[in-house]
Design an enzyme around this catalytic site. Sequence first.
Site, PDB file in Angstrom:
ATOM      1  N   TYR A 140       0.820  -1.217   0.000  1.00 48.82           N
ATOM      2  CA  TYR A 140       0.000   0.000   0.000  1.00 48.82           C
ATOM      3  C   TYR A 140       0.858   1.274   0.000  1.00 48.82           C
ATOM      4  O   TYR A 140       0.397   2.325   0.456  1.00 48.82           O
ATOM      5  CB  TYR A 140      -0.935   0.007   1.215  1.00 48.82           C
ATOM      6  CG  TYR A 140      -2.223  -0.783   0.997  1.00 48.82           C
ATOM      7  CD1 TYR A 140      -3.069  -0.525  -0.078  1.00 48.82           C
ATOM      8  CD2 TYR A 140      -2.619  -1.767   1.903  1.00 48.82           C
ATOM      9  CE1 TYR A 140      -4.249  -1.227  -0.266  1.00 48.82           C
ATOM     10  CE2 TYR A 140      -3.808  -2.483   1.725  1.00 48.82           C
ATOM     11  CZ  TYR A 140      -4.613  -2.198   0.632  1.00 48.82           C
ATOM     12  OH  TYR A 140      -5.787  -2.890   0.454  1.00 48.82           O
ATOM     13  N   THR A 150     -15.487   1.935  -2.867  1.00 47.36           N
ATOM     14  CA  THR A 150     -14.589   1.766  -1.713  1.00 47.36           C
ATOM     15  C   THR A 150     -15.361   1.811  -0.400  1.00 47.36           C
ATOM     16  O   THR A 150     -15.114   0.997   0.502  1.00 47.36           O
ATOM     17  CB  THR A 150     -13.512   2.881  -1.735  1.00 47.36           C
ATOM     18  OG1 THR A 150     -12.844   2.851  -2.993  1.00 47.36           O
ATOM     19  CG2 THR A 150     -12.503   2.696  -0.610  1.00 47.36           C
ATOM     20  N   HIS A 162      -9.970  -6.173  -2.267  1.00 42.23           N
ATOM     21  CA  HIS A 162      -9.102  -5.220  -2.970  1.00 42.23           C
ATOM     22  C   HIS A 162      -9.111  -5.555  -4.443  1.00 42.23           C
ATOM     23  O   HIS A 162      -9.221  -6.730  -4.811  1.00 42.23           O
ATOM     24  CB  HIS A 162      -7.659  -5.333  -2.446  1.00 42.23           C
ATOM     25  CG  HIS A 162      -6.653  -4.655  -3.338  1.00 42.23           C
ATOM     26  ND1 HIS A 162      -6.375  -3.308  -3.253  1.00 42.23           N
ATOM     27  CD2 HIS A 162      -5.907  -5.129  -4.376  1.00 42.23           C
ATOM     28  CE1 HIS A 162      -5.483  -2.989  -4.188  1.00 42.23           C
ATOM     29  NE2 HIS A 162      -5.174  -4.078  -4.877  1.00 42.23           N
TER      30      HIS A 162
HETATM   31  P1  GDP Z   1      -9.948   0.695  -3.304  1.00 39.50           P
HETATM   32  O1  GDP Z   1      -9.115   0.619  -4.543  1.00 39.50           O
HETATM   33  O2  GDP Z   1     -11.427   0.805  -3.581  1.00 39.50           O
HETATM   34  O3  GDP Z   1      -9.648  -0.414  -2.326  1.00 39.50           O
HETATM   35  O4  GDP Z   1      -9.581   2.064  -2.581  1.00 39.50           O
HETATM   36  P2  GDP Z   1      -8.187   2.848  -2.382  1.00 39.50           P
HETATM   37  O5  GDP Z   1      -7.092   2.224  -3.199  1.00 39.50           O
HETATM   38  O6  GDP Z   1      -8.465   4.285  -2.581  1.00 39.50           O
HETATM   39  O7  GDP Z   1      -7.855   2.653  -0.836  1.00 39.50           O
HETATM   40  C1  GDP Z   1      -7.292   1.458  -0.370  1.00 39.50           C
HETATM   41  C2  GDP Z   1      -8.020   1.053   0.872  1.00 39.50           C
HETATM   42  O8  GDP Z   1      -7.779   2.041   1.883  1.00 39.50           O
HETATM   43  C3  GDP Z   1      -9.530   0.995   0.731  1.00 39.50           C
HETATM   44  O9  GDP Z   1     -10.002  -0.244   0.261  1.00 39.50           O
HETATM   45  C4  GDP Z   1     -10.008   1.276   2.132  1.00 39.50           C
HETATM   46  O10 GDP Z   1     -10.045   0.074   2.900  1.00 39.50           O
HETATM   47  C5  GDP Z   1      -8.937   2.188   2.683  1.00 39.50           C
HETATM   48  N1  GDP Z   1      -9.374   3.594   2.619  1.00 39.50           N
HETATM   49  C6  GDP Z   1      -9.521   4.358   1.513  1.00 39.50           C
HETATM   50  N2  GDP Z   1      -9.944   5.586   1.834  1.00 39.50           N
HETATM   51  C7  GDP Z   1     -10.065   5.604   3.184  1.00 39.50           C
HETATM   52  C8  GDP Z   1     -10.454   6.599   4.128  1.00 39.50           C
HETATM   53  O11 GDP Z   1     -10.785   7.734   3.789  1.00 39.50           O
HETATM   54  N3  GDP Z   1     -10.455   6.219   5.446  1.00 39.50           N
HETATM   55  C9  GDP Z   1     -10.086   4.967   5.842  1.00 39.50           C
HETATM   56  N4  GDP Z   1     -10.105   4.663   7.155  1.00 39.50           N
HETATM   57  N5  GDP Z   1      -9.715   4.012   4.986  1.00 39.50           N
HETATM   58  C10 GDP Z   1      -9.699   4.321   3.671  1.00 39.50           C
END
Ligand code: GDP
Length: 140
Positions: free
Chosen positions: A51, A93, A117
């Site tokens: 990540y 998400t 994911h």
């Molecule tokens: P994804 O591709 O839909 O999984 O989303 P992203 O790549 O943007 O983010 C990775 C992961 O981080 C997400 O699946 C969420 O579990 C977490 N995440 C993303 N945005 C947030 C946020 O604003 N707050 C929190 N607590 N977790 C987040």
Amino acid sequence: MATERTLALIKPDAVESKIEGDVLAMICQSGLNILAIKKVKLSASEAALFYAVHDGKPFFADLTSFISSGPLYAVALEGENGVVSWRTLMGATNPAEAAEGTIRKRFGKAINRNVVHGSDSVENAKIEMAIFFSELEYVK
Ligand code: GDP
């Protein structure tokens, strides 16, 4: 449409809730083909590497400690328009915003406990898949 590969993770919250079979059933029924699957427990440093794009964001520590908190399944998928097809089946998400019929709508509890994911591009899929699998492990 092109045939694309993508990486799915069935995250530790799903394994804890014993719903990995339900998620895999939805994948199979969607028409995506599973090329490889393995159960893995990431270390904290492996989680931070996976990540890395989110390093510096306020939720980074929560995200990396959660994804390394227990076993997950890494699943290599292939299908027509595979990256978008898998992300569409995952849903938004934030499960509260996910569409009906998606995995996150059905099983997600919160934005940081959203079950699955998916890679966000073909380019990133290649990078992410190589973290978990070698080419030799893919079976069509
Ligand atoms: P994804 O591709 O839909 O999984 O989303 P992203 O790549 O943007 O983010 C990775 C992961 O981080 C997400 O699946 C969420 O579990 C977490 N995440 C993303 N945005 C947030 C946020 O604003 N707050 C929190 N607590 N977790 C987040």
